[in-house]
Design an enzyme around this catalytic site. Sequence first.
Site: not given
Length: 440
Positions: A99, A123, A198, A232, A331
């Site tokens: 997102w 998707k 990824e 990320c 993270e």
Amino acid sequence: MKNLRCPFKQNIKQSLLLTMILIKERKPVLAKLETVDCGKPLSESEADMDDVIGCFEYYADLAEGLDAKQKAPISLPMKTFKSYVIREPIGVVALIVPWNYPLLMATWKVAPALAAGCAAILKPSELASVTCLELGEVCREVDLPAGVLNILPGLGPEAGASLASHPHVDKISFTGSTVTAVKIMTAAAQRVKPVTLELGGKGPIVVFEDVDIDKAVEWTIFGCFYTNGQICSATSRLIVHESIAAEFLDRLVKWSENIKISDPLEEGCKLGPIVSRGQYEKVMNFISNAKGEGATILYGGNRPKHLKKGFFVEPTIITDVTTSMQIWREEVFGPVLCVKTFTTEEEAIELANDTHYGLGGAVVSKDRERCDRVSKLLQNGAVWVNCSQPCFCQAPFGGTKWSGFGRELGEWGLESYLSVKQVTEYVSDEQWGWYQPPKQ
């Protein structure tokens, strides 16, 4: 889905270029939809649309070049044989995107998949699907054959899991969390299905003592706070030389104070809201846990005082961090930077690699040889020198360790959607002669 296995026969370059043209025409609308859907500043969404346009154009050119690579000869040691390679579409591919860059991440997968001649099922994230649905409409308008690109909104445990285990899906390309990737790999393994992953990151930015401090500070901020910190590959661990640490942090706070936090549609906004309540609470819990473990919130850590509602988090700088703390190891996916100092180059590299992740990392120094040394030693799929986060569709992108495997973008991204077949022919007029012929 069985009839989708036939390679995509239409003029691929023309389809990709027409898609690019329509996206260019609709850039203002698509950028606004992106911002409304995921909260990033409008200027960033506009930049994303430019990257989407460039990516479709790039893969249109690579698609045209594929024909020239067909039947590429292979040099053999025996003149009695000739061999060549055919590159074929791998088949039906499932593309699962996050997102934080909804349309751009979709394009990173859709453009090379179509360029390779595959049929694709996209998707999008349930948190930000609108621009991916708009991409489907654009592809319908350019007369992409029905069934070549399919948009499948839905929740991960339902739509995503079904794609990973479906017998007629030939490959999965997933961008998202490591936890979800393990589930996808497990499902894909039951059918020996290839995957490209990824995943998350906890990237370092190593700043040496010889830098221009303001330049290094800006790249540090950009590397962690861009896209509301929801990247990320974010370089969210600052590793700064002890001799400049005090001055560097002082300048870092001053630059952070100058970041405009507002409605992301407002002109000049540089930091918008976190994507959802759940993600907002997760980020705030990370900050709270860091304080509880003994770290210092040097700056930020709260909702901005001038904003009474919305999932806004101030750019946050955390010091007095140890390598065992959650804030160093996990993270956050929000605008949160943790800081440690170092004395020697060896210590800096050890700190930088002290993570399960390996997506992006950066080194900042005026010493070219030092930058080369550190770049080779950083355990990351991408290393940035004197910058952080630049991304070009011509260059490969992907991670090591828990950050996944396989590469997107560039020629590497196209190759991941192709199957390579060798064809070898016996060209001699002579009998092969391995066995004795039957007696007459």
